[in-house]
Each structure stands twice: as structure tokens, then as C-alpha cells.
Design a protein around this motif. Structure first.
Motif, PDB file in Angstrom:
ATOM      1  N   SER A 122       0.748  -1.083   0.059  1.00 49.06           N
ATOM      2  CA  SER A 122      -0.092   0.187   0.272  1.00 49.06           C
ATOM      3  C   SER A 122       1.129   1.211   0.134  1.00 49.06           C
ATOM      4  O   SER A 122       0.507   2.137  -1.256  1.00 49.06           O
ATOM      5  CB  SER A 122      -0.944   0.244   1.324  1.00 49.06           C
ATOM      6  OG  SER A 122      -1.364  -1.123   1.075  1.00 49.06           O
ATOM      7  N   ILE A 125       1.962   1.964  -3.094  1.00 46.34           N
ATOM      8  CA  ILE A 125       0.790   2.621  -3.797  1.00 46.34           C
ATOM      9  C   ILE A 125       0.756   3.990  -3.795  1.00 46.34           C
ATOM     10  O   ILE A 125       0.305   5.011  -4.317  1.00 46.34           O
ATOM     11  CB  ILE A 125      -0.556   1.677  -4.222  1.00 46.34           C
ATOM     12  CG1 ILE A 125      -0.326   0.179  -4.749  1.00 46.34           C
ATOM     13  CG2 ILE A 125      -1.428   2.329  -4.709  1.00 46.34           C
ATOM     14  CD1 ILE A 125      -1.432  -0.269  -4.306  1.00 46.34           C
ATOM     15  N   GLY A 129       1.550   7.153  -6.200  1.00 46.66           N
ATOM     16  CA  GLY A 129       0.100   7.986  -6.675  1.00 46.66           C
ATOM     17  C   GLY A 129       0.566   9.574  -6.214  1.00 46.66           C
ATOM     18  O   GLY A 129       0.385  10.657  -6.515  1.00 46.66           O
TER      19      GLY A 129
ATOM     20  N   ASN B 277      -2.471  -2.382 -15.654  1.00 50.18           N
ATOM     21  CA  ASN B 277      -1.871  -0.989 -14.567  1.00 50.18           C
ATOM     22  C   ASN B 277      -2.235  -0.827 -13.171  1.00 50.18           C
ATOM     23  O   ASN B 277      -3.229  -0.194 -12.563  1.00 50.18           O
ATOM     24  CB  ASN B 277      -3.046  -0.217 -15.569  1.00 50.18           C
ATOM     25  CG  ASN B 277      -2.184   1.777 -15.689  1.00 50.18           C
ATOM     26  OD1 ASN B 277      -1.423   1.574 -14.980  1.00 50.18           O
ATOM     27  ND2 ASN B 277      -2.481   2.923 -15.803  1.00 50.18           N
ATOM     28  N   GLY B 278      -1.487  -1.869 -12.501  1.00 49.35           N
ATOM     29  CA  GLY B 278      -1.961  -1.863 -11.687  1.00 49.35           C
ATOM     30  C   GLY B 278      -2.932  -2.821 -10.975  1.00 49.35           C
ATOM     31  O   GLY B 278      -3.280  -2.670  -9.089  1.00 49.35           O
ATOM     32  N   ALA B 282      -3.737  -3.732  -6.927  1.00 55.74           N
ATOM     33  CA  ALA B 282      -4.427  -3.100  -6.375  1.00 55.74           C
ATOM     34  C   ALA B 282      -5.298  -4.453  -5.718  1.00 55.74           C
ATOM     35  O   ALA B 282      -6.209  -4.281  -4.596  1.00 55.74           O
ATOM     36  CB  ALA B 282      -5.504  -2.531  -7.475  1.00 55.74           C
ATOM     37  N   GLN B 308     -11.950   3.529  -8.905  1.00 55.48           N
ATOM     38  CA  GLN B 308     -10.664   4.379 -10.336  1.00 55.48           C
ATOM     39  C   GLN B 308     -11.073   5.537 -11.673  1.00 55.48           C
ATOM     40  O   GLN B 308     -10.668   5.676 -11.901  1.00 55.48           O
ATOM     41  CB  GLN B 308     -10.529   2.743 -10.526  1.00 55.48           C
ATOM     42  CG  GLN B 308      -9.343   2.484  -9.731  1.00 55.48           C
ATOM     43  CD  GLN B 308      -9.014   1.155 -10.613  1.00 55.48           C
ATOM     44  OE1 GLN B 308      -8.926   0.802 -11.693  1.00 55.48           O
ATOM     45  NE2 GLN B 308      -7.822   0.472  -9.715  1.00 55.48           N
ATOM     46  N   SER B 321      -5.251  11.933 -11.570  1.00 53.27           N
ATOM     47  CA  SER B 321      -5.930  11.177 -11.718  1.00 53.27           C
ATOM     48  C   SER B 321      -5.108  10.208 -10.448  1.00 53.27           C
ATOM     49  O   SER B 321      -5.702   9.810 -10.123  1.00 53.27           O
ATOM     50  CB  SER B 321      -6.026  10.463 -12.706  1.00 53.27           C
ATOM     51  OG  SER B 321      -4.030  10.135 -13.456  1.00 53.27           O
ATOM     52  N   SER B 322      -3.741  10.572  -9.983  1.00 52.23           N
ATOM     53  CA  SER B 322      -3.394  10.180  -9.365  1.00 52.23           C
ATOM     54  C   SER B 322      -4.062  10.666  -7.603  1.00 52.23           C
ATOM     55  O   SER B 322      -3.775   9.690  -6.915  1.00 52.23           O
ATOM     56  CB  SER B 322      -1.740  10.514  -8.986  1.00 52.23           C
ATOM     57  OG  SER B 322      -1.786  12.311  -8.335  1.00 52.23           O
ATOM     58  N   SER B 324      -6.961   9.580  -7.485  1.00 55.90           N
ATOM     59  CA  SER B 324      -7.654   8.338  -7.153  1.00 55.90           C
ATOM     60  C   SER B 324      -6.504   7.118  -5.909  1.00 55.90           C
ATOM     61  O   SER B 324      -7.206   6.423  -5.739  1.00 55.90           O
ATOM     62  CB  SER B 324      -8.397   7.859  -7.859  1.00 55.90           C
ATOM     63  OG  SER B 324      -7.562   7.291  -8.934  1.00 55.90           O
ATOM     64  N   THR B 325      -5.332   7.290  -7.321  1.00 59.78           N
ATOM     65  CA  THR B 325      -4.445   6.231  -6.433  1.00 59.78           C
ATOM     66  C   THR B 325      -4.320   6.589  -5.075  1.00 59.78           C
ATOM     67  O   THR B 325      -4.470   5.145  -3.875  1.00 59.78           O
ATOM     68  CB  THR B 325      -3.225   6.176  -7.025  1.00 59.78           C
ATOM     69  OG1 THR B 325      -4.119   6.795  -8.563  1.00 59.78           O
ATOM     70  CG2 THR B 325      -2.423   5.076  -6.761  1.00 59.78           C
ATOM     71  N   GLN B 328      -7.277   4.992  -2.419  1.00 59.48           N
ATOM     72  CA  GLN B 328      -7.206   3.943  -2.636  1.00 59.48           C
ATOM     73  C   GLN B 328      -6.430   2.869  -1.761  1.00 59.48           C
ATOM     74  O   GLN B 328      -6.858   2.841  -0.903  1.00 59.48           O
ATOM     75  CB  GLN B 328      -6.735   2.587  -4.395  1.00 59.48           C
ATOM     76  CG  GLN B 328      -8.000   2.920  -5.063  1.00 59.48           C
ATOM     77  CD  GLN B 328      -6.944   2.639  -7.050  1.00 59.48           C
ATOM     78  OE1 GLN B 328      -7.149   1.668  -6.559  1.00 59.48           O
ATOM     79  NE2 GLN B 328      -7.411   3.970  -7.587  1.00 59.48           N
TER      80      GLN B 328
END
Lengths: 336, 358
Positions: A122, A125, A129, B277-278, B282, B308, B321-322, B324-325, B328
């Protein structure tokens, strides 16, 4: 380069595989020096992150967030350089950013005892991000504050050794210093002993009067700081730019290196040079006239690491595994 | 002197996991507000747009469902292994391997009719994912090699295998030199269900439901849980651990491979290096939030699909858009924290008492 004994039938540069077109023969002094120079640079990049992961794992914590921590270091270093114009302040920022996100992993795994695999992934990620978010306005801009290579005076002019060893970025020498310090502290000091005890048998370390949580948090933060440094090396020196995905899987190579190097600073350094060579060769295979896909070559570090893991497990029947015994296991004194 | 410690509750708080999940979502949304305001956006409007684009109306739902398919199958792959205490961190690569298998079938079966070609492609995807997991499975079952690292390493190998194929053997001669595979034939695509949603949504739902039933209602699922909780108990009960580890990890890889096959035939024109793409990573978060239970996987995958798709939609508002990453990852961190507090409570103990407990 024939990799004897690894089971791979890939002899990467035997004359048989060289192109017959004499124009493709670009193997000369300058190109070999260039290859070695790049090997050392990439090796140092990988070593900084791998050393951090090794220290973290030595204390018993697996942090699979290296890729994310490197991204945070890379973006922080770049953005700070952009705004202050001072690469050293930028480096300090990258170190702090790497350590800060690593401590998030520490908070969850050490303090709360959460699963280290889930938390680490995590973190990868989250780091990727957050880095993309923070660096959005800096994509493609020049930082204007690169760290130029160190001038070692007459040493830099020595043939071969000069360009390969003594005209490198300050990060390369930082990696060497970090490696020596880690080797000394881990192997020769009480702090190192306590840290290793926390990774081998946390209850023993606790009984000996050490704070397991403190040691582990310290190791996690150090690991993050080194990963952040590695990331900063990317954006302040190697490819002085910020782009999303700039880390490009090299954090995973760092995780692999710790295993490849059997959790020893020296062996990890040798592994870093070997894996650094594969990175350096990737863009140069064609110029050397070698008819071998650079993409297949870039699989090598990962496959070698799997091979080493298998070898460790086969040998482990007779002698103990080099992995820290308590790696990945949460410690709660109250539940001992 | 007193210090706080985490003390185990006598009883885990009831409804702990859905509650933890809600807390995670809340934490993520609150941090999201800070991030959005930091980049000069109106968080209410951004969240509104995210909701409309992902869950507001049948078209939005169809897109979200499509996205939930690879997330759910990848999550299921991780959960299948996780129910036995094994970690399959290689779903990302197995998705790619599945797509390679499916593309390979599409290339040899160019003239086959759709009802033959698509199932064959999906079957090849399962085989591809399973094959990539076979190495780590054998190594774990036979000589006890840690599957976390081996599966993780093979992610990078599979990604490069795809790159190698589309730069070489599979490069479209009409791509003007770009490293692109040719488009899939029209009959090699999954038929549509409604709006944008493809049949893969049903397929994924059925596969997840089947695994849910197998896990809770069959001897196989029971043995799995026994083997996961205690190797010694399993051996006494006559369960072959080696065979269980082998089948479960290969099966897990096969499910992830299926995710790749469905994503390829349902949502993509051709195999690309960005196909997964990940999704694999996820999927690990999805499975962890679902506590490795298939029923939970479906629900969490749907929510992550929405996050996403919502994240993509806000790019037109100039939001990265990062975001939303980040959301998560934060949902998971928030949920872990809440999960810890459903099992533990903070107690202040004096220094002496702490020693006594120890």
C-alpha cells in the motif's frame, strides 16, 4: 560475459553472437569506459535503496514500499530543487520525505502490528500516487539545481579509473560511505547488535533491555531515508528531470538485491554492481553489436534473485538461512 | 510513569470489518479534501463528478462494473492463496501472462468463430497465469521457498515478456515502427451486456461466487482453512500440504490469468504493456480489505472500480488522476487502523504494570 553455473545458456557477448557487420563493432576504449561508468552510477542508485531495505529487514521489518519511497524522494528532491535552487537542501528534503512515508509503514507494522506485506505494498501505491500528485506541475521542467560530478583533482585524470571512479556524482560517494557506515554499525557496534537481535528474536532483544519498537522504527526510518536518497539521485543527478514512473521498477530490484546479497552490506554492493551492469548494458547492447534483446537482459536481475532464493532454500536444509529469523513477524510484548 | 499499550479485547467488536472499511473510506475522503483544496479545487464538486461518473446512471455503472472485473478477479486470486495463508503478490504478472496466452490463441485461431475463439482465449489466459505461478508454487511446496518474493519478482519478468513480444515477434507490421501488437479480431472480443458493460462482468461474478461456495461449503475449502491455520493439524488430518500449496498457488495464478484474459477480450483492443495497470497490486488491497473472503472481494472490487473510474473522470477538471490512487491506498490504511482498534483497545499502564505484564 558467460554466466557459468546459473543454468542460463545465455552467453551475452561471445564473439559468435556478435554481428558480422564490422560497422557494428563499437567496442572501443571509450565505449567500455562509458559502460563501466554507467555500471557504477546505476549500481550506486540500486545500492542506496537496497542498503536501506537491508537495514530495515535486519531489524525484522519487510518493507515492500521501496518503489513508493523512491518516488517520494525523487519528487521531493526535484520540487525542492526547483524552488530553492539548492541541490543539498533538495537532498535533505528527499531524505526527510523518504523517512516520513517509511514511518507510516512503521506506524502500521511496528506500532499496530498490521501485516507487513499489505502495508508495504500500500505504501508503494500511496507513494507513487502522492509523487504524481506533488510533481504534476514540474513534469518536463529543468530543475536548474543539478548535483554535478565531484572533481578529485589528479585522480580524475587517471586513465580508466578516473572516469569510472573519480568523475561520478556525489551520490555515488554517498552510497560508498553509507555502505561502510552500515557495515560498521551493524557488525561492530552495540546498536547494530541490538538491531540484529530485534530482527532475529524480538523477545530476546526485549529481555536484554532494548526497545524493540524503537529499534525497528529507527531501522524503518533509516531505510526510508536511504530510499529517498536513491530517488533524489534520479531527479537531481542521473536524469535531472521529474516524470511519473521515473523509478521504473528499480525499487523492486532493490528488494531483490537484499536477498541476492544475503543481507550482507558487502555482498549487496557486489550484487548492486552486477545488477547495475545489466541496467547499463540495456541501452548499450546494440552499440556493442551484440544481437541480444535488451528487454530480455533486463529480466536477469529478477530471475537471478529467484535462483538465489531457491539456492538459499536448498542449502537451508544443512545450514541456517541468511534471512533474519523474525523477518515479517510483528512483535507485541503483551502477547509474548 | 504510565504509557499507552494496545490490549487485546476479550471480544472482537461486532461488525468490525464493514465498520473498519467505512472508517477507511472516511479517512480517505477527508485526506482527499485536503489534497483537493491544496491544489485549488472545490472538493464537493470533484466528489460529485466522481460519483456521477462512476455510479450515477446505467452508463456510469457499466463502466464501473467493467473496471471491477479485473480488480475482483485479481482480488479473488490473492484471496484464494490468502485463505491458506499464502501470499500471491504476482497477480500483476499473472494478468500479463494471461493476456499473453489469450493473444497467442487469437493469433493461431484467426479464422475461428467467436463462440469458439473467446472461450479458447480465456482458457489460455487461465493456463498462462497458472504457468507463471507454477514455478513459485513448486518451489514453495517442495523446498519451502518464500512465495512472496518469487511471485513479486516474476511480475517484472512477465511485464518484460510482453514488452519483448510487442517489440519483436508480435509487432504489427502496419504499426509504422511503433511497438504495438495488432488489434484483436472482432470475433475475439467479449460480447456486450448493457451500455459499455461486457459479458466478463457475469463471468467474474460467477467465478467469484463459485469460489465463495467452494470455500465455505466444501471439504476442499475446509481443508484449505485448516491447512492455512495449522500445518501440523493438517498433517494429522491427512491433508497433503505439498499438494494443497501447489494446487492453491497455481489456481490463484490461473484466476489472475483469467483477469488478464477478460480485460484483454473485454476492455482492450490489443495486448499492451499497460494492460494490467496496477490491477494485480490493487487486487492485494481488495483481498486484504475483504479479509480474504470471496463475497467481500466482490463488494470491495466494485467500490475500487468506482474510485478508479471516478478518478479518471476528474482529469477533465484539471485534477490529477493520482488522487484516486492515493484514495485507494488510504482506504486500506484507514481500514487497517480501524481493524486494529476493533481487536485492541488502548490502555494506559503504569511503568510497573507494564513490567508485570511482560
Amino acid at each position: 560475459m558467460c554466466l557459468a553455473g546459473t543454468g542460463w545458456r545465455w552467453c551475452l557477448a561471445t564473439p559468435r553472437r556478435l554481428s558480422h557487420d564490422p560497422g557494428a563493432w563499437l567496442v572501443n576504449e571509450a565505449s567500455i569506459i562509458g559502460l563501466l561508468e554507467a555500471t557504477v552510477s546505476f549500481g550506486a542508485l540500486l545500492y542506496l535503496a537496497a542498503l536501506g531495505e537491508m537495514i530495515t529487514e535486519k531489524a525484522g521489518i519487510l518493507n515492500l514500499g521501496v518503489e513508493g519511497m523512491m518516488a517520494m524522494g525523487a519528487v521531493t528532491g526535484f520540487v525542492v530543487a526547483l524552488h530553492t535552487g539548492n541541490p543539498w537542501v533538495a537532498l535533505a528534503g528527499a531524505v526527510a520525505a523518504g523517512a516520513a512515508v517509511a514511518l507510516l509503514h512503521g506506524l502500521f507494522t511496528v506500532v499496530m502490528g498490521a501485516d507487513q506485506v499489505v502495508s508495504g505494498l500500500s505504501l508503494t501505491i500511496l507513494g507513487i500516487g502522492l509523487a504524481a500528485y506533488l510533481g504534476k506541475g514540474s513534469v518536463g521542467r529543468p530543475s536548474g539545481a543539478e548535483l554535478s560530478s565531484v572533481d578529485w583533482g589528479p585522480l580524475s585524470d587517471v586513465p580508466w579509473f578516473g572516469p569510472v571512479l573519480f568523475q561520478q556524482s556525489p551520490f555515488v560517494y554517498l552510497a560508498v560511505v553509507a555502505g561502510v557506515v552500515a557495515w560498521f554499525v551493524l557488525g561492530r557496534t552495540r546498536l547494530g547488535l541490538a538491531l540484529r537481535a530485534a530482527g532475529e528474536s524480538a523477545s530476546t532483544a526485549d529481555a536484554a533491555g532494548h526497545s524493540v519498537a524503537g529499534l525497528r522504527l529507527g531501522a524503518v526510518a533509516t531505510g526510508g531515508a536511504l530510499a529517498g536518497t536513491s530517488g533524489a539521485y534520479l531527479t537531481l543527478s542521473l536524469t535531472p528531470q521529474w516524470a511519473e514512473g521515473i523509478v521504473a521498477g528499480r525499487g523492486w530490484i532493490a528488494v531483490a538485491l537484499v536477498i541476492f546479497g544475503a543481507w550482507r552490506p558487502g555482498r549487496v554492493a557486489l550484487g548492486a554492481l552486477l545488477f547495475g551492469l545489466t541496467l547499463a548494458l540495456k541501452t548499450r547492447l546494440q552499440t556493442f553489436g551484440v544481437d541480444f534483446s535488451p528487454i530480455l537482459l533486463s529480466m536477469l536481475p529478477y530471475l537471478l534473485t529467484v535462483g538465489v532464493l531457491v539456492a538459499i532454500s536448498i542449502r537451508a536444509r544443512n545450514r541456517p538461512s541468511p534471512a533474519p529469523a523474525a523477518l515479517g513477524i510483528a512483535y507485541r510484548r503483551e502477547e509474548r | 510513569m504510565s504509557r499507552p499499550v494496545l490490549a487485546r479485547r476479550d471480544q472482537v467488536l461486532r461488525g468490525g470489518q464493514p465498520l473498519a472499511f467505512g472508517v477507511g473510506l472516511l479517512v480517505a475522503l477527508v485526506v482527499g479534501v485536503v489534497l483537493l483544496m491544496g491544489s485549488g479545487h472545490d472538493p464537493i464538486r470533484v466528489y460529485e463528478r466522481m460519483f456521477d461518473a462512476s455510479l450515477g446512471g446505467s452508463r456510469a455503472w457499466s463502466v464501473t462494473l467493467n473496471r471491477a472485473v479485473p480488480l475482483g478477479l485479481a482480488g479473488l486470486a490473492v484471496a484464494v492463496a490468502g485463505s491458506m495463508g499464502l501470499w500471491n503478490i504476482g497477480a500483476e504478472g499473472q494478468i500479463m501472462a494471461g493476456a499473453i496466452g489469450a493473444t497467442w490463441v487469437a493469433r493461431i485461431g484467426e479464422g475461428w468463430p467467436g463462440p469458439v475463439l473467446v472461450p479458447a482465449m480465456l482458457a489460455a489466459a487461465v493456463v498462462g497465469g497458472g504457468l507463471l505461478a507454477l514455478g513459485p508454487a513448486v518451489a514453495r511446496a517442495r523446498i519451502g521457498v518464500n512465495e512472496i518474493i518469487t511471485t513479486l519478482m516474476l511480475n517484472e519478468v512477465a511485464l518484460r515478456l510482453v514488452q519483448w513480444l510487442i517489440h519483436g515477434r508480435w509487432k504489427d507490421p502496419d504499426s509504422h515502427g511503433f511497438p504495438l501488437a495488432p488489434m484483436l479480431p472482432e470475433q475475439g472480443r467479449l460480447p456486450n451486456l448493457f451500455e459499455r458493460a461486457h459479458v466478463g462482468v457475469v463471468l467474474a461474478g460467477v467465478v467469484i461466487a463459485l469460489f465463495g461456495l467452494a470455500a465455505s461449503r466444501t471439504a476442499w475449502g475446509y481443508e484449505l482453512r485448516v491447512a492455512g491455520s495449522s500445518g501440523a493439524t493438517a498433517r494429522y488430518a491427512g491433508i497433503s500440504l505439498q499438494r494443497k500449496i501447489l494446487t492453491v498457488l497455481v489456481l490463484s495464478g490461473g484466476v489472475a490469468g483469467l483477469a488478464g484474459g477478460v480485460e484483454l477480450t473485454g476492455a482492450s483492443d490489443r495486448i499492451t504493456e499497460g494492460l494490467s495497470n496496477g490491477f494485480g497490486f490493487a487486487g492485494i488491497i481488495v483481498a486484504a480489505l475483504a479479509l480474504m473472503r470471496p463475497s467481500g472481494v466482490a463488494a470491495v472490487a466494485l467500490l475500487f472500480g468506482a474510485v478508479q473510474i471516478g478518478g479518471q473522470s476528474i482529469q477533465t477538471m484539471g485534477v490529477s488522476s493520482s488522487v484516486s490512487t492515493i484514495l485507494q491506498a488510504l482506504i486500506l490504511f484507514g481500514a487497517i487502523a480501524a481493524g486494529v482498534f476493533s481487536r485492541y483497545r488502548v490502555e494506559m499502564v503504569s511503568g510497573d504494570a507494564a513490567e508485570a505484564v511482560a
